[in-house]
Enzyme design. Structure first.
Site, PDB file in Angstrom:
ATOM      1  CG  HIS A  63      -1.795   1.180   1.141  1.00 15.35           C
ATOM      2  ND1 HIS A  63      -2.842   1.442   0.394  1.00 15.35           N
ATOM      3  CD2 HIS A  63      -1.729   2.331   1.922  1.00 15.35           C
ATOM      4  CE1 HIS A  63      -3.455   2.492   0.703  1.00 15.35           C
ATOM      5  NE2 HIS A  63      -2.579   3.341   1.565  1.00 15.35           N
ATOM      6  CG  HIS A  72       1.652  10.110   1.986  1.00 16.13           C
ATOM      7  ND1 HIS A  72       0.675  10.070   1.019  1.00 16.13           N
ATOM      8  CD2 HIS A  72       0.773  10.252   3.283  1.00 16.13           C
ATOM      9  CE1 HIS A  72      -0.482  10.206   1.417  1.00 16.13           C
ATOM     10  NE2 HIS A  72      -0.389  10.093   2.819  1.00 16.13           N
ATOM     11  CG  HIS A  98      -0.325   5.647   1.070  1.00 18.19           C
ATOM     12  ND1 HIS A  98      -1.233   5.735   2.058  1.00 18.19           N
ATOM     13  CD2 HIS A  98       0.721   6.868   1.840  1.00 18.19           C
ATOM     14  CE1 HIS A  98      -0.999   6.187   3.052  1.00 18.19           C
ATOM     15  NE2 HIS A  98      -0.003   7.025   2.962  1.00 18.19           N
ATOM     16  CG  ASP A  99       1.656  10.161  -1.897  1.00 22.07           C
ATOM     17  OD1 ASP A  99       0.842  10.330  -1.193  1.00 22.07           O
ATOM     18  OD2 ASP A  99       2.877  10.209  -1.859  1.00 22.07           O
TER      19      ASP A  99
END
Length: 105
Positions: A63, A72, A98-99
């Site tokens: 992830h 992030h 995630h991003d």
């Protein structure tokens, strides 16, 4: 984690470990460390087994990004713990979310 190196007809092609509640508990505050180490050891064994079976492409999915120029940024814990495992086994690609943007080298 799926069975590394699964081939058509393998009975355990999609055998996933039973999911359980993650995180430390008041009775066992270090349990997350054991769970993390067990996951890293399992990944290490599966990547080794995949190479032994002659799997051509080693692709790992996660992830969070290990290295990231997005919002992030790099994840120091993944750089320290996961990145060496991937390099040791010659993993060809690590795919993550995630991003919500694309990066490539």
């Amino acid at each position: 984690l799926n069975q590394a190196g699964a081939k058509p007809g393998d009975k355990n092609k999609h055998a996933f470990a039973e999911q359980r509640k993650r995180g430390a508990t008041p009775a066992d505050p270090a349990s997350w460390r054991r769970d993390l180490q067990a996951s890293l050891d399992r990944l290490d064994r599966r990547l080794f087994a995949a190479k032994e079976r002659g799997v051509r492409w080693l692709v790992v999915m996660g992830h969070n990004a290990i290295r990231d120029t997005g919002d992030h940024g790099d994840d120091p814990s993944l750089v320290a713990l996961l990145d060496p495992v991937l390099w040791r086994h010659g993993v060809h690609a690590y795919l993550n979310g995630h991003d919500h943007h694309m990066e490539h080298a």
